[in-house]
Motif scaffolding. Structure first.
Motif, PDB file in Angstrom:
ATOM      1  N   GLY A 127       0.813  -1.211   0.000  1.00 39.74           N
ATOM      2  CA  GLY A 127       0.000   0.000   0.000  1.00 39.74           C
ATOM      3  C   GLY A 127       0.847   1.261   0.000  1.00 39.74           C
ATOM      4  O   GLY A 127       0.395   2.324  -0.398  1.00 39.74           O
ATOM      5  N   MET A 128       2.071   1.142   0.447  1.00 38.70           N
ATOM      6  CA  MET A 128       3.027   2.259   0.463  1.00 38.70           C
ATOM      7  C   MET A 128       4.176   1.949  -0.508  1.00 38.70           C
ATOM      8  O   MET A 128       5.306   2.320  -0.275  1.00 38.70           O
ATOM      9  CB  MET A 128       3.574   2.466   1.879  1.00 38.70           C
ATOM     10  N   ASP A 129       3.847   1.240  -1.564  1.00 40.71           N
ATOM     11  CA  ASP A 129       4.882   0.766  -2.491  1.00 40.71           C
ATOM     12  C   ASP A 129       4.599   1.153  -3.944  1.00 40.71           C
ATOM     13  O   ASP A 129       5.110   0.539  -4.866  1.00 40.71           O
ATOM     14  CB  ASP A 129       5.040  -0.749  -2.374  1.00 40.71           C
ATOM     15  N   GLY A 130       3.812   2.178  -4.132  1.00 39.86           N
ATOM     16  CA  GLY A 130       3.470   2.611  -5.487  1.00 39.86           C
ATOM     17  C   GLY A 130       4.626   3.279  -6.209  1.00 39.86           C
ATOM     18  O   GLY A 130       5.694   3.557  -5.641  1.00 39.86           O
ATOM     19  N   ALA A 131       4.394   3.581  -7.470  1.00 43.99           N
ATOM     20  CA  ALA A 131       5.410   4.197  -8.333  1.00 43.99           C
ATOM     21  C   ALA A 131       5.891   5.536  -7.794  1.00 43.99           C
ATOM     22  O   ALA A 131       7.041   5.919  -8.007  1.00 43.99           O
ATOM     23  CB  ALA A 131       4.857   4.366  -9.744  1.00 43.99           C
ATOM     24  N   VAL A 132       5.032   6.239  -7.071  1.00 46.30           N
ATOM     25  CA  VAL A 132       5.390   7.542  -6.519  1.00 46.30           C
ATOM     26  C   VAL A 132       6.613   7.468  -5.597  1.00 46.30           C
ATOM     27  O   VAL A 132       7.318   8.452  -5.409  1.00 46.30           O
ATOM     28  CB  VAL A 132       4.167   8.179  -5.797  1.00 46.30           C
TER      29      VAL A 132
END
Length: 162
Positions: A127-132
């Motif tokens: 959940g805190m591992d996106g492309a951003v």
């Protein structure tokens, strides 16, 4: 054969069925435990991503977009273990970005505990591992929360520099 022999065989068969029944119940339990209920803020993107992570790992998720503070208190999770969402699965509390792998392990091992927590919002956790985040992964611990208010490391996830 005598009636006594049949009764003994019948009793032995019944005992065998009863001895196997707990295993059958345990085998069925994970399927029932795959239902997760989540409380989160309606605007939180990382919570939505964590829900997607659970669904991708076989969980069926019911989402309550009402915030999680009241649920966290009701479940007895200390503020120091807090995060942006709280969930219940199989009688256990989940706080924060707990990986599905550890949820499945918890449901398999069934320890006497309140549940699991990943305090804060560590980058690289589900959940805190996106492309951003550009592939950044910080180290974080999944904590096992004991009923007496203590906690211990259940699983450590090592980060990596990008």
């Amino acid at each position: 054969m005598t009636a006594g022999a049949i009764s003994r065989r019948g009793a032995a068969g019944a005992a065998l069925i009863l001895a196997c029944a707990p295993g059958m119940v345990l085998a069925a339990s994970p399927a029932k435990a795959l239902q997760v209920e989540v409380w989160k803020d309606p605007e939180c993107g990382c919570c939505k991503d964590w829900v997607a992570h659970l669904e991708a790992n076989g969980f069926k998720v019911k989402v309550n977009d009402t915030g999680n503070n009241a649920v966290r208190v009701r479940l007895g999770i200390d503020k120091k273990h807090g995060s942006c969402h709280t969930a219940i699965v199989g009688g256990y509390a989940l706080e924060g970005h707990v990986p599905a792998r550890e949820v499945k392990r918890l449901l398999s091992e069934r320890p006497a505990a309140v549940g699991l927590a990943v305090p804060g919002m560590p980058v690289g956790s589900p959940g805190m591992d996106g492309a951003v985040y550009g592939g950044r992964k910080d180290s974080f611990d999944v904590l096992l929360l004991a009923k007496d208010g203590t906690s211990k490391i259940y699983q450590r996830y090592e980060g990596k520099k990008s």
